[in-house]
Design a protein around this motif. Structure first.
Motif, PDB file in Angstrom:
ATOM      1  N   TRP A  13      37.484  41.418  43.760  1.00 21.75           N
ATOM      2  CA  TRP A  13      37.219  42.746  44.328  1.00 21.75           C
ATOM      3  C   TRP A  13      37.889  43.860  43.537  1.00 21.75           C
ATOM      4  CZ3 TRP A  13      41.665  45.199  45.989  1.00 21.75           C
ATOM      5  CH2 TRP A  13      42.786  44.390  46.201  1.00 21.75           C
ATOM      6  N   ALA A  14      38.948  43.572  42.781  1.00 25.20           N
ATOM      7  CA  ALA A  14      39.621  44.615  41.983  1.00 25.20           C
ATOM      8  C   ALA A  14      40.120  43.994  40.689  1.00 25.20           C
ATOM      9  CB  ALA A  14      40.775  45.240  42.750  1.00 25.20           C
ATOM     10  N   SER A  15      39.928  44.706  39.584  1.00 26.35           N
ATOM     11  CA  SER A  15      40.376  44.229  38.269  1.00 26.35           C
ATOM     12  C   SER A  15      40.861  45.421  37.455  1.00 26.35           C
ATOM     13  CB  SER A  15      39.230  43.526  37.523  1.00 26.35           C
ATOM     14  OG  SER A  15      38.714  42.451  38.258  1.00 26.35           O
ATOM     15  N   PRO A  58      40.168  39.182  28.852  1.00 31.02           N
ATOM     16  CA  PRO A  58      41.116  38.219  29.421  1.00 31.02           C
ATOM     17  C   PRO A  58      41.953  38.804  30.546  1.00 31.02           C
ATOM     18  CG  PRO A  58      41.830  38.960  27.246  1.00 31.02           C
ATOM     19  CD  PRO A  58      40.435  39.458  27.430  1.00 31.02           C
ATOM     20  N   GLU A  59      42.069  40.139  30.607  1.00 35.80           N
ATOM     21  CA  GLU A  59      42.818  40.746  31.709  1.00 35.80           C
ATOM     22  C   GLU A  59      42.140  40.479  33.042  1.00 35.80           C
ATOM     23  OE1 GLU A  59      39.994  43.959  30.143  1.00 35.80           O
ATOM     24  OE2 GLU A  59      41.159  42.269  29.361  1.00 35.80           O
ATOM     25  N   TRP A  60      40.808  40.340  33.050  1.00 40.87           N
ATOM     26  CA  TRP A  60      40.086  40.048  34.298  1.00 40.87           C
ATOM     27  C   TRP A  60      40.275  38.587  34.694  1.00 40.87           C
ATOM     28  CZ3 TRP A  60      34.831  42.744  32.768  1.00 40.87           C
ATOM     29  CH2 TRP A  60      35.065  44.113  32.605  1.00 40.87           C
ATOM     30  N   SER A  61      40.148  37.691  33.720  1.00 37.90           N
ATOM     31  CA  SER A  61      40.376  36.270  34.008  1.00 37.90           C
ATOM     32  C   SER A  61      41.789  36.051  34.523  1.00 37.90           C
ATOM     33  CB  SER A  61      40.155  35.437  32.741  1.00 37.90           C
ATOM     34  OG  SER A  61      38.880  35.650  32.197  1.00 37.90           O
ATOM     35  N   ALA A  62      42.763  36.656  33.846  1.00 35.43           N
ATOM     36  CA  ALA A  62      44.161  36.473  34.248  1.00 35.43           C
ATOM     37  C   ALA A  62      44.388  36.964  35.672  1.00 35.43           C
ATOM     38  CB  ALA A  62      45.082  37.213  33.272  1.00 35.43           C
TER      39      ALA A  62
END
Length: 738
Positions: A439-441, A639-643
């Motif tokens: 819901w938030a990234s 990768p900031e979203w995956s993390a």
């Protein structure tokens, strides 16, 4: 035989296992003697690998591994660790600093749980209760002293403390673990916190080209394409035999062959020390006189083989015809479903996605499909926020996240952390878990938070930073007397390996997401001591929300169809399709992480492989090599979203609030020493709890239950065996009470 008798049989099997271990020890001694003799003979000036190999009962590549001088001039092994691609002039980047020991003090996170600050945090992050649980009673948090620490030149010598220094328990002695990289101090590190120029995720202006596919069971020879079902003779199911048999009955327009059963790439697994070696040998066997390994294709096509131990991909071509052989296991576990049911599952999957994406195309893998569908949710309306695309982080930040952001938690707890004999074993699995954490990234360039900057913040600013999409380097101290499972991941020995320290008084340095730090600070047992050493905080956005919502709706539709369909084959096809949607989201998120690119290729024996290549296969005529080419200029690398998703999922595995039921769930809400294992989205426990279940993403479903006393699992294989028994036993109990 019933499940209880089966469990008893496992005890007998363990005794056989011990005998096998003794035999294996004897075999290891003989193997070492053989290798020593091969090495000695290899020193002879006229020695050759092709003569030594049959005498030793080894493959040529195994002899070359023991005596590198007998191999081609290309290096036998590549770099010990992947190196990032060289910095480009327009990146404004610097080489990534190596791992370093952090000894300087950090900024201690104070008690931020006063009611007015909690209310402020709720305004900033409306769904924060999905991540952390109700705060525990306030506990004084003080600064830590560094009297015996050595100062490091690359770390500020003065960390900002928020309270007076206090003595803490001495760290518990632990085995050596790998050190994680850090952001360089000062302006050199500040340059990392930028986006890559002229690189952003934008909505595509083209439609993917659909590939005709077929489904093949290599154990029975049943081949399905559209409405056509035939049986073919595959012989030993080599690549050459499969290609010849399939294209003897199907048109050349079929470009994708999914193997539904048989795993032909494992046929010679007994001859190789690792499954990956067996797969590589199968893929690289001669494909026949007219086929060759695919070298290059158009912009949206991939080339070369993917050597994976369970789900490999092989790509070949003859003239202008291209084809690939893949495992359908990338999408879902087939079980007993025949190729026709698997075909129906792909049809159901496409129909469900078509309701939300008019231009949907099922690509070769769920990861490719997931990222392609996501790009078609990027705002395109002029003037809309991020209509120009989502910027890609600097190569240095991407490399840092690759090294410091782990994925799902996989941990098997052994005595004395759990009893030798378990009273029961219950499997609690989170349904479609990752969909709960999209819901938030973080979007845009990250803001760096140094210890000094964190200490200078107001309490409200600190709270906002910790609840924002963020990634923190921290020094952690486990509370004295802690008796439950660990909360934060710490680097363990081995590449990309993680452990979860739980020994009271232990101190370690690690990286973790804000979601996990909040569980450590606000868990229902006792707050952990956290010192901020460095941090990255992003602007909060919702780049994954529309994509995830559509996938959740497709998943819900297929779940309902699987439950209500009147035909058994239709029910199974819908169920498999729903698992396919799960894979699209799960592997789509993993695809954003953008691992360093591995390139494979071949050269004739006698020619040199490329500089820096690692030889992974060799026969009389061909050398197979692979090379790490670093990070590509991928416009969809985030990768900031995956993390962020992985951190949120690991946090929820420990503690999360079901607001509609006003109940807290997760491992930290179970008794200490009752947790047997974690497997990504699942908890294995001796506690038989009745947590609410509504079938929503993130809900805990009781998936297995062994209701009798048993020995706890000691290995991953034993845990999987217990898992199968528990699911069977629960199904029997549910049928009996239906």
């Amino acid at each position: 035989m019933d499940a209880k008798a089966y469990t008893a049989g496992l005890g007998e099997l363990r005794r056989v296992r011990d005998d096998v271990k003794k035999a294996a020890a004897a075999l290891a001694k003989l193997t070492a003697d053989r290798d020593k003799r091969v090495t000695a003979l290899g020193a002879y000036a006229k020695a050759s690998a092709d003569k030594l190999a049959p005498a030793a009962g080894l493959a040529v590549i195994d002899v070359v591994a023991l005596v590198p001088s007998l191999g081609p001039s290309a290096p036998v092994s590549g770099p010990a660790t992947p190196a990032p691609a060289p910095a480009r002039p327009d990146d404004h980047s610097v080489p990534q600093a190596p791992a370093q020991t952090i000894t300087a003090p950090g900024a201690v996170v104070p008690d931020l749980r006063r009611s007015e600050l909690a209310a402020a945090a709720a305004e900033v992050v409306p769904e924060v209760t999905d991540i952390v649980d109700t705060p525990a009673p306030p506990v004084q948090v003080d600064a830590v002293t560094d009297g015996d620490d050595q100062e490091h030149d690359d770390v500020p010598a003065t960390g900002a403390a928020v309270a007076a220094p206090a003595q803490v328990a001495a760290p518990v002695a632990v085995p050596a673990e790998r050190e994680l990289p850090s952001i360089p101090a000062g302006s050199a590190g500040d340059l990392w916190c930028a986006v890559t120029p002229n690189l952003a995720s934008t909505r595509p202006n083209f439609t993917q080209q659909a590939r005709a596919m077929a489904f093949l069971d290599t154990t029975t020879g049943v081949l399905v394409h559209r409405d056509q079902t035939v049986r073919v003779d595959l012989g030993a199911a080599s690549v050459a035999e499969i290609l010849a048999a399939v294209y003897a009955v199907l048109p050349a327009t079929v470009e994708r062959i999914y193997i539904t059963a048989g795993d032909p790439w494992h046929a010679d697994a007994a001859r190789h020390p690792f499954l990956r070696d067996a797969v590589a040998a199968w893929l690289n066997a001669p494909p026949g006189d007219v086929w060759k390994v695919e070298a290059s294709r158009g912009k949206d096509r991939m080339a070369g083989h993917l050597v994976h131990p369970r789900n490999p991909v092989g790509r070949w071509q003859r003239g202008e015809q291209h084809t690939e052989i893949r495992s359908v296991g990338e999408w879902f576990e087939v079980g007993d479903a025949d190729p026709a049911t698997v075909r129906d599952a792909f049809v159901e999957l496409w129909k469900a996605l078509k309701l939300h994406w008019s231009d949907v195309v099922l690509m070769g893998s769920p990861s490719q499909t997931g990222r392609d569908l996501w790009t078609r949710t990027i705002p395109a309306k002029a003037g809309a926020k991020w209509a120009d695309g989502y910027p890609v982080m600097s190569e240095e930040i991407r490399g840092l996240l690759h090294a410091t952001a782990g994925q799902g938690r996989t941990e098997l707890l052994l005595p004395p952390h759990v009893p030798e004999q378990l009273p029961r074993l219950v499997e609690l699995d989170r349904t479609f878990a990752y969909a709960k954490h999209t819901w938030a990234s973080g979007v845009g360039a990250p803001r760096r938070i140094t210890p000094q900057a964190f200490a200078a913040m107001s309490d409200k600013e600190k709270t906002n930073a910790l609840y924002a999409p963020s990634h923190w380097q921290v020094r952690v101290t486990v509370p004295d007397g802690w008796e439950h499972v660990g909360i934060l991941p710490a680097p363990a020995a081995g590449d990309r390996a993680w452990e979860y320290p739980s020994e009271g008084g232990r101190t370690f340095v690690t990286w973790a997401g804000g979601a996990e730090l909040n569980v450590a600070l606000h868990n229902p047992i006792a707050p952990w001591r956290i010192e901020i050493l460095d941090g990255l905080v992003w602007q909060s956005g919702d780049p994954l929300k529309a994509w995830s919502k559509k996938l959740k709706e497709a998943w819900s539709l297929l779940q309902s169809k699987a439950a209500l369909h009147g035909d058994e084959r239709g029910r199974e096809a819908a169920r498999l399709a729903s698992r396919g949607v799960r894979s699209i989201l799960l592997y789509g998120i993993g695809g954003f992480a953008q691992r360093p690119r591995i390139v494979t290729g071949t050269v004739p024996v006698g020619q040199d492989a490329p500089d820096g290549a690692q030889i992974i296969g060799i026969d009389d005529n061909t050398i197979v090599w692979q090379k790490n080419s670093g990070f590509s200029r991928d416009p969809n690398a985030h990768p900031e979203w995956s993390a962020g998703v992985w951190s949120g999922a690991r946090a929820a595995l420990l503690s999360t609030r079901m607001r509609e039921d006003d109940v807290s769930v997760g491992a930290l809400h179970l008794p200490a020493r009752s947790i047997v294992a974690f497997r990504t989205d699942a908890i294995y426990t001796t506690a038989d709890v009745a947590w609410p279940y509504h079938g929503n993403p993130g809900d805990y479903l009781k998936k297995g239950h062994i209701p009798w006393e048993l020995m706890g699992p000691r290995t991953e294989d034993e845990l999987l065996s217990h898992q199968a028994i528990g699911r069977e036993a629960l199904a029997e109990m549910q049928e009996a009470t239906a």
